[in-house]
Every structure is written in structure tokens, then in C-alpha cells.
Design an enzyme around this catalytic site. Structure first.
Site, PDB file in Angstrom:
ATOM      1  N   ARG A 135      10.829  -1.475  11.771  1.00 22.66           N
ATOM      2  CA  ARG A 135       9.675  -1.234  12.642  1.00 22.66           C
ATOM      3  C   ARG A 135       9.608  -2.299  13.730  1.00 22.66           C
ATOM      4  NH1 ARG A 135       4.444  -0.161   8.931  1.00 22.66           N
ATOM      5  NH2 ARG A 135       3.540  -1.333  10.642  1.00 22.66           N
TER       6      ARG A 135
ATOM      7  N   ARG B 222      11.790  -5.579   5.455  1.00 20.56           N
ATOM      8  CA  ARG B 222      11.606  -4.122   5.324  1.00 20.56           C
ATOM      9  C   ARG B 222      12.501  -3.323   6.259  1.00 20.56           C
ATOM     10  NH1 ARG B 222       5.143  -2.995   5.173  1.00 20.56           N
ATOM     11  NH2 ARG B 222       5.252  -3.278   7.420  1.00 20.56           N
TER      12      ARG B 222
ATOM     13  N   ARG C 254      -0.781  -9.525  13.334  1.00 19.41           N
ATOM     14  CA  ARG C 254      -1.345  -8.497  12.438  1.00 19.41           C
ATOM     15  C   ARG C 254      -2.115  -9.152  11.287  1.00 19.41           C
ATOM     16  NH1 ARG C 254       3.919  -5.353  11.126  1.00 19.41           N
ATOM     17  NH2 ARG C 254       2.658  -4.113   9.704  1.00 19.41           N
TER      18      ARG C 254
ATOM     19  N   ARG D 168     -10.079   0.080   8.943  1.00 17.43           N
ATOM     20  CA  ARG D 168      -9.645  -1.287   9.207  1.00 17.43           C
ATOM     21  C   ARG D 168     -10.722  -2.099   9.906  1.00 17.43           C
ATOM     22  NH1 ARG D 168      -3.762   0.072   9.367  1.00 17.43           N
ATOM     23  NH2 ARG D 168      -2.555  -1.830   9.548  1.00 17.43           N
TER      24      ARG D 168
ATOM     25  N   LYS E 149       0.832  -1.212   0.000  1.00 18.81           N
ATOM     26  CA  LYS E 149       0.000   0.000   0.000  1.00 18.81           C
ATOM     27  C   LYS E 149       0.866   1.262   0.000  1.00 18.81           C
ATOM     28  CE  LYS E 149      -2.220  -1.069   3.902  1.00 18.81           C
ATOM     29  NZ  LYS E 149      -1.838  -2.421   4.282  1.00 18.81           N
TER      30      LYS E 149
HETATM   31  P1  AMP Z   1       0.361   0.066   9.598  1.00 23.20           P
HETATM   32  O1  AMP Z   1       1.516   1.002   9.506  1.00 23.20           O
HETATM   33  O2  AMP Z   1      -0.804   0.487   8.724  1.00 23.20           O
HETATM   34  O3  AMP Z   1       0.770  -1.370   9.363  1.00 23.20           O
HETATM   35  O4  AMP Z   1      -0.181   0.159  11.105  1.00 23.20           O
HETATM   36  C1  AMP Z   1       0.629  -0.192  12.202  1.00 23.20           C
HETATM   37  C2  AMP Z   1      -0.231  -0.416  13.428  1.00 23.20           C
HETATM   38  O5  AMP Z   1      -0.909   0.820  13.758  1.00 23.20           O
HETATM   39  C3  AMP Z   1      -1.343  -1.440  13.274  1.00 23.20           C
HETATM   40  O6  AMP Z   1      -0.889  -2.766  13.498  1.00 23.20           O
HETATM   41  C4  AMP Z   1      -2.325  -0.975  14.351  1.00 23.20           C
HETATM   42  O7  AMP Z   1      -1.885  -1.325  15.653  1.00 23.20           O
HETATM   43  C5  AMP Z   1      -2.231   0.547  14.245  1.00 23.20           C
HETATM   44  N1  AMP Z   1      -3.205   1.094  13.257  1.00 23.20           N
HETATM   45  C6  AMP Z   1      -2.922   1.727  12.073  1.00 23.20           C
HETATM   46  N2  AMP Z   1      -4.041   2.098  11.446  1.00 23.20           N
HETATM   47  C7  AMP Z   1      -5.070   1.695  12.230  1.00 23.20           C
HETATM   48  C8  AMP Z   1      -6.489   1.757  12.120  1.00 23.20           C
HETATM   49  N3  AMP Z   1      -7.095   2.320  11.050  1.00 23.20           N
HETATM   50  N4  AMP Z   1      -7.229   1.229  13.123  1.00 23.20           N
HETATM   51  C9  AMP Z   1      -6.650   0.683  14.205  1.00 23.20           C
HETATM   52  N5  AMP Z   1      -5.321   0.547  14.371  1.00 23.20           N
HETATM   53  C10 AMP Z   1      -4.530   1.065  13.396  1.00 23.20           C
END
Ligand code: AMP
Length: 213
Positions: free
Chosen positions: A161, A127, A172, A88, A13
């Protein structure tokens, strides 16, 4: 133009969003990035989110909706947006409808980038990014041109990360299949869902997305 990029962690993404931003001038809003900024600042929201993010679970809907609302109100989104990592949950999808109704119109296209779990695990485990400017790299797919030096800014420190470790990634993915995959139906019923095969090359995925925008 308002675009959603949906799909499991590691589906690409962020990479696709970067290209769309360059070509279309849209603003990239990644809720994971917004949260990581809060964590880095040590704000109250960041402190609440930090442990949850490390576990691989989702932060509460109210919290992330509040963050997104504040970001939209801060402006700089007039040319259009690419939402990455939001919504999400079905509740977030409904909240997004309300947020968009308060502004000028709804989401135009929701892209779902599909990738098999085994491939995702291998992608995520490679990554890393520049500690200074955040440019993204990968051990296999996108190494810096000069080893140890960021192509974009020349810095020599890189970070991974904390939630890209194998246990958190497994959690996840579980969370994605249970809570996030079902929102594809929500956008399918609205007639704006576009499924993309995320196992193709980065360029081919981009062509598929671009031709549907
Ligand atoms: P990402 O960078 O999109 O993989 O997000 C990293 C982490 O941030 C996720 O595993 C969640 O813990 C939190 N997170 C990001 N976006 C959301 C969302 N829309 N709703 C809930 N948690 C989120």
C-alpha cells in the site's frame, strides 16, 4: 449481529475480520477498502480521496459517511456486518448511530484492539498483498507457502500500500491517537466496548473476540 473493529492501523482488524466472516457469515465492510476501490476506479470520490490517503490524514466525514450509506443500501448485509475502520471520528460515531437507527437496531459490540506504536510500525512495514485477489501477507508473520506465489490464487504479483511507508504511517498513528482513540469512550458509555490485547498471537486475539461475540 453488528460488530465494530476499532484500533490503530496495523492492529490486525482486517485479519480478525476475515476469520469472523468465515465463521459467522457476516459481511466485512472496511471503509479503507471501499475508498481504495474508488481510487482504483478513478471515480470523482476516489480522486478526491487519493491525495488525502497518501498523506495519512482522514478523508472528510461527509464523504466517508456517504460511501458507507451507499454500501449499506447496496444490500448483501442482511446476515450482519463487521465494520472495520469506521467510525474514526466522534462525528462518524454519531452518524453511524443514525444510520443504524434507520435500519434494524444498533451496534452489538465494539472491539478495541490495542497495540503499542513501535510494534505497529514494525508490523505495517512488512505488509503486502496479492495484486490479483488481495490476499494479505507479511514479511515476518505470514509469508506465502511458496515464495513469490499467492497461496489463495496462484498469482505471482504482489503490491504494498502506498500509505504503508514510514512517514505516512507516523501520520496515521498521530491521527489515530488524536481523532479515533477518543471514540472508545463513546462506546464505553454505551456499555458495548470490549478491549482486546492485540499484542497476543492472532489465534489468541481471535479467541478473545469470539468469546465476547
Ligand atoms: P485503512 O485501510 O482503514 O487503514 O484506511 C486507509 C486510509 O483511508 C486512511 O488513512 C484514511 O485516509 C482513509 N479512511 C479509511 N476509513 C476512513 C474513515 N472512516 N474516515 C476517514 N478516512 C478514512
Amino acid at each position: 449481529m453488528k460488530i465494530l473493529l476499532m484500533g490503530p492501523p496495523g492492529c490486525g482488524k482486517g485479519t480478525q475480520a476475515e476469520r469472523l466472516v468465515k465463521e459467522l457469515g457476516l459481511t466485512h465492510l472496511a471503509t479503507g477498502d471501499l475508498l481504495r476501490t474508488e481510487v482504483a476506479k478513478g471515480s470523482e470520490i476516489g480522486n478526491k480521496a487519493s491525495e488525502i490517503m497518501k498523506s495519512g490524514a482522514l478523508v472528510p466525514d461527509e464523504l466517508i459517511i456517504q460511501i458507507l450509506r451507499a454500501r449499506l443500501e447496496a444490500g448483501g448485509v442482511e446476515e450482519g456486518i463487521i465494520l472495520d475502520g469506521f467510525p474514526r471520528t466522534v462525528e462518524q460515531a454519531h452518524a453511524l448511530d443514525h444510520l443504524m437507527a434507520e435500519r434494524d437496531g444498533g451496534i452489538d459490540k465494539a472491539f478495541l484492539i490495542d497495540v503499542d506504536d513501535a510494534e505497529l510500525i514494525s508490523r505495517i512495514s512488512g505488509r503486502f498483498s496479492c495484486a490479483s485477489c488481495g490476499a494479505g501477507y507479511h514479511d515476518r508473520f505470514k509469508k506465502p507457502r511458496t515464495e513469490g506465489v499467492c497461496d489463495a490464487c496462484g498469482a505471482t504479483e504482489f503490491v504494498r500500500r502506498p500509505d504503508d511507508n514510514p512517514q505516512t504511517v507516523a501520520e496515521r498513528l498521530k491521527v489515530y491517537h488524536k481523532q479515533t482513540a477518543p471514540i472508545a469512550d463513546f462506546y464505553e458509555k454505551k456499555g458495548i466496548l470490549v478491549r482486546v490485547d492485540g499484542e497476543k498471537s492472532i489465534d489468541d486475539v481471535y479467541v478473545d473476540i469470539r468469546s465476547a461475540v
